[in-house]
Scaffold this active site. Structure first.
Site, PDB file in Angstrom:
ATOM      1  N   ASN A   1    -104.694 -16.055  41.708  1.00 15.50           N
ATOM      2  CA  ASN A   1    -104.056 -14.776  42.373  1.00 15.50           C
ATOM      3  C   ASN A   1    -103.018 -14.073  41.343  1.00 15.50           C
ATOM      4  O   ASN A   1    -103.068 -12.886  41.278  1.00 15.50           O
ATOM      5  CB  ASN A   1    -103.370 -14.885  43.583  1.00 15.50           C
ATOM      6  CG  ASN A   1    -102.425 -16.073  43.622  1.00 15.50           C
ATOM      7  OD1 ASN A   1    -102.456 -17.116  42.760  1.00 15.50           O
ATOM      8  ND2 ASN A   1    -101.615 -15.918  44.284  1.00 15.50           N
TER       9      ASN A   1
ATOM     10  N   GLU B   1     -96.179 -26.168  43.453  1.00 15.56           N
ATOM     11  CA  GLU B   1     -96.085 -24.647  44.323  1.00 15.56           C
ATOM     12  C   GLU B   1     -97.412 -24.462  45.001  1.00 15.56           C
ATOM     13  O   GLU B   1     -98.330 -23.940  44.590  1.00 15.56           O
ATOM     14  CB  GLU B   1     -95.515 -23.574  43.339  1.00 15.56           C
ATOM     15  CG  GLU B   1     -94.922 -22.322  44.171  1.00 15.56           C
ATOM     16  CD  GLU B   1     -95.878 -21.296  44.478  1.00 15.56           C
ATOM     17  OE1 GLU B   1     -96.331 -21.239  45.446  1.00 15.56           O
ATOM     18  OE2 GLU B   1     -96.098 -20.720  43.509  1.00 15.56           O
TER      19      GLU B   1
ATOM     20  N   CYS C   1     -98.792 -16.170  47.109  1.00 16.60           N
ATOM     21  CA  CYS C   1     -98.360 -17.096  47.859  1.00 16.60           C
ATOM     22  C   CYS C   1     -96.980 -16.738  48.940  1.00 16.60           C
ATOM     23  O   CYS C   1     -96.559 -17.375  49.824  1.00 16.60           O
ATOM     24  CB  CYS C   1     -97.829 -18.270  46.807  1.00 16.60           C
ATOM     25  SG  CYS C   1     -96.882 -17.981  45.703  1.00 16.60           S
TER      26      CYS C   1
END
Length: 489
Positions: free
Chosen positions: A158, A257, A291
């Protein structure tokens, strides 16, 4: 097609040991534009042998890289930032074609990456040796901060340039060797382009390696390999848990993460217009494939209807379409599978009582913004990380209920509070179980000198500033006995 292929044909080789070479796998990977599904380039994938070669190369080159002066390492990082700026137009076009990024998102990603590189260029000067007192006469205790050796980096699709760079740059700065394995859908911007940037900046051969490989072929070799001492992974919580398990088994350190189910809480005294503007940006930037993107928008019932109205009006100003158009804000999702999954969650939530007040067209992988109201926290669209342009707006009757709902999630990455009382907003923010949260702003924020990371199932560890120093270094106690110490033998 010929023009496009020619433009991207240079990105068909692995980068191992400072050399651009074909992968040894028998399989190829086709890199495709997520908007029109045209093929950008094919690459011969890396094999298990290539992974080993990359790690061996990093380990060998790291020995001399660690001994290089802080000034040398800092200068190379600063040069890399300069090279990236000079090649901005090229990488922006790659991000648009490879990831479906809008012009705004692609340029922001470049900005974030340059800022990080420049921030981490100061880390070589922070590798300090401290002296600690001793209870033993004549002993001097020295504590050295040292690189861990070699770091393995696994990055997602992303924000591929930035999410790779935020691990690669600090790891290199403190004297480590690095092997990066970017996402298969975005292996140019997430790996090969970064290798080219550092090659041009003068990084010694072998210190940084980029391998494009399929996990279905290489299995867990990238993580299990005995050379890397730290694995940095950004991606889904499900895969992150697997990475953590493997690293624990092999006594490796890990920086994770992972996913998020980020909230914006809009309290009754909030500026509705400002909150709605922020919510539209934080929800629909990069089609929600971030995210930190807003997954749940929690609004006090006293202002709920007005907020929904303003939010809808602002959403209707968004242009969706081909991200090559500079005016487009919402482009395609990365894959058909992702689109189909979120469509199922929308339909399921509607059956459960959510009201769809806007549902745009779906063409291929292009999904226009969707707005669901009267959402409850147990609905599919609220429970799951969407990674799509779907706004779920939840009404609540009190601040306490908003806080309870915000925390009723396995995730804790980012968030947002909107209120007319800033200090009260901070009080509320501190009650949300999350690694990051912003008062009177949306949830998608990134700065190079602050800690970036999550709580609960959103991850372990922190990136950014001196927190990255902690992730990619180790400490060693060396005592020096300056005068003879008496022993009983």
């Amino acid at each position: 097609m010929t023009t496009v292929m020619t433009k991207f044909s240079q990105w068909s080789n692995q980068y191992i040991g400072g050399e651009w070479r074909k992968g040894q796998s028998q399989s190829e990977n086709s890199n495709q534009n997520p908007f029109d599904h045209s093929e950008l380039v094919k690459i011969q994938l890396a094999s298990v042998e290539d992974i080993d070669a990359a790690y061996q190369s990093a380990a060998k080159a790291q020995k001399s890289w660690q001994k290089s002066s802080p000034e040398t390492r800092s200068a190379i990082l600063k040069k890399a930032a300069e090279v990236l700026e000079n090649r901005r137009e090229e990488i922006v076009q790659i991000l648009i074609a490879e990831t479906g990024s809008s012009f705004a998102k692609a340029n922001a990603e470049v900005d974030f990456s340059i800022a990080d590189i420049n921030e981490f260029a100061e880390l070589p000067f922070q590798m300090e040796t401290s002296v600690v007192s001793s209870v033993i006469p004549g002993k001097e205790n020295r504590v050295y901060r040292l690189p861990v050796g070699v770091v393995g980096v696994i990055s997602p699709f992303n924000f591929p340039l930035y999410l790779s760079m935020r691990a690669i740059a600090p790891a290199l700065a403190v004297g480590n060797g690095v092997v990066v394995k970017p996402g298969l859908q975005t292996f140019i911007s997430g790996g090969l382009f970064i290798a080219k940037i550092f090659e041009e900046a003068g990084l010694p051969k072998g210190v940084l390696n980029a391998v494009v490989a399929s996990s279905s072929e290489i299995g867990d070799v990238f993580i299990e390999h005995p050379i890397p001492k730290v694995i940095s992974f950004t991606g889904s919580t499900a895969v992150g848990k697997r990475v953590g398990e493997i690293c624990g088994k092999h006594f490796k350190r890990v920086a994770l993460e992972l996913g998020g189910n980020n909230v914006m809480i809009v309290l009754e005294d909030a500026d509705i217009n400002q909150a709605a503007s922020a919510a539209v940006f934080g929800k629909f930037l990069h089609q929600g494939q971030i995210c930190m993107a807003l997954n749940r928008i929690i609004v006090d019932r006293k202002i709920y209807d007005k907020f929904v109205q303003v939010f809808k009006e602002k959403t209707q100003l968004i242009k969706s379409g081909n991200p090559a158009d500079p005016e487009v804000f919402v482009g395609p999702l990365i894959s058909k599978n992702q689109l189909e999954q979120v469509q199922e969650w929308i339909d399921e939530s509607i059956r459960e009582g959510a009201v769809c007040i806007q549902r745009g067209n779906v063409t291929g992988t292009l999904m226009e913004p969707v707005i669901l109201t009267n959402v409850t926290n147990d609905m599919a669209i609220a429970k799951n990380e969407q990674f799509a342009p779907v706004a779920a707006i939840l009404p609540v009757d009190s601040e306490a209920e908003a806080i309870r709902i915000a925390n009723d999630s396995e995730y804790g990455l980012s968030g947002s509070i909107f209120t007319g009382d800033l200090e009260h907003g901070v009080e509320v923010a501190l009650q949300i179980q999350t690694g990051m949260i912003h008062v009177n702003d949306q949830s998608v924020n990134c700065e190079s000198n602050v800690p970036f990371g999550g709580e609960k199932s959103s991850g372990v560890g922190r990136y950014g500033g001196h927190w990255s120093l902690d992730e990619f270094t180790t400490t060693r106690w060396v005592s020096v006995q300056k005068e003879n110490r008496p022993f009983p033998f």
